[in-house]
Design a protein around this motif. Structure first.
Motif, mmCIF file in Angstrom:
data_model
loop_
_atom_site.group_PDB
_atom_site.id
_atom_site.type_symbol
_atom_site.label_atom_id
_atom_site.label_comp_id
_atom_site.label_asym_id
_atom_site.label_seq_id
_atom_site.Cartn_x
_atom_site.Cartn_y
_atom_site.Cartn_z
ATOM 1 N N ASN A 78 31.471 -45.320 16.225
ATOM 2 C CA ASN A 78 32.592 -44.811 17.020
ATOM 3 C C ASN A 78 32.584 -43.295 17.152
ATOM 4 O O ASN A 78 33.637 -42.694 17.390
ATOM 5 N N GLN A 81 34.075 -41.850 20.432
ATOM 6 C CA GLN A 81 35.534 -42.011 20.430
ATOM 7 C C GLN A 81 36.188 -41.023 19.464
ATOM 8 O O GLN A 81 37.189 -40.383 19.798
ATOM 9 N N VAL A 92 41.376 -46.521 23.785
ATOM 10 C CA VAL A 92 41.678 -47.888 23.359
ATOM 11 C C VAL A 92 40.663 -48.816 24.008
ATOM 12 O O VAL A 92 40.450 -48.763 25.223
ATOM 13 N N ASP A 93 40.024 -49.662 23.199
ATOM 14 C CA ASP A 93 39.005 -50.594 23.694
ATOM 15 C C ASP A 93 37.946 -49.879 24.531
ATOM 16 O O ASP A 93 37.586 -50.311 25.628
ATOM 17 N N ASN A 94 37.463 -48.759 24.010
ATOM 18 C CA ASN A 94 36.401 -47.963 24.655
ATOM 19 C C ASN A 94 36.808 -47.367 25.995
ATOM 20 O O ASN A 94 35.950 -46.995 26.793
ATOM 21 N N GLN A 95 38.096 -47.263 26.270
ATOM 22 C CA GLN A 95 38.551 -46.681 27.532
ATOM 23 C C GLN A 95 39.578 -45.581 27.248
ATOM 24 O O GLN A 95 40.472 -45.738 26.422
#
Length: 114
Positions: A78, A81, A92-95
């Motif tokens: 991660n 992120q 959140v959730d890679n977005q």
């Protein structure tokens, strides 16, 4: 590597270096700024190679809807992120949440390329 690609990659890195902390841009926005609107994938390839260049904030370049599509090019699961979150960007959730708020458009911020 084709010498033209190297020159293009260098131009990509020059733009990426200018992305301020707490802001993100897209592969396509960089490509469009460099006059190669259909070359978002080439910008992605350039950013893939930026992992060994700490002066290039590659974590600030994402896809056109704010997905962390390049995250697998960072060490650790991660890291991309975490770097963004350290700059105040929620993921959140890679977005990226509120992508438009954080979006940095090279044309608006830098004007026309020289």
């Amino acid at each position: 590597m084709n010498p033209d690609n190297k020159n293009f990659f260098q131009k990509v890195y020059e733009v990426a270096r200018l992305i301020p902390e707490g802001r993100v841009t897209s592969y396509g926005a960089i490509a469009k700024y460099l006059g190669a609107a259909r070359s978002a994938r080439m910008v992605g390839w350039a950013m893939n190679g930026a992992g060994s260049m700490p002066e290039i904030p590659a974590h600030r370049v994402v896809n056109k809807i704010g997905l962390l599509t390049g995250k697998h090019h960072f060490d650790g699961t991660n890291l991309m992120q975490q770097l963004l979150e350290n700059e105040g960007i929620t993921v959140v959730d890679n977005q990226i949440i509120d992508f438009e708020k954080h979006f940095w458009d090279p044309f608006k911020e830098l004007g026309s390329p020289a």
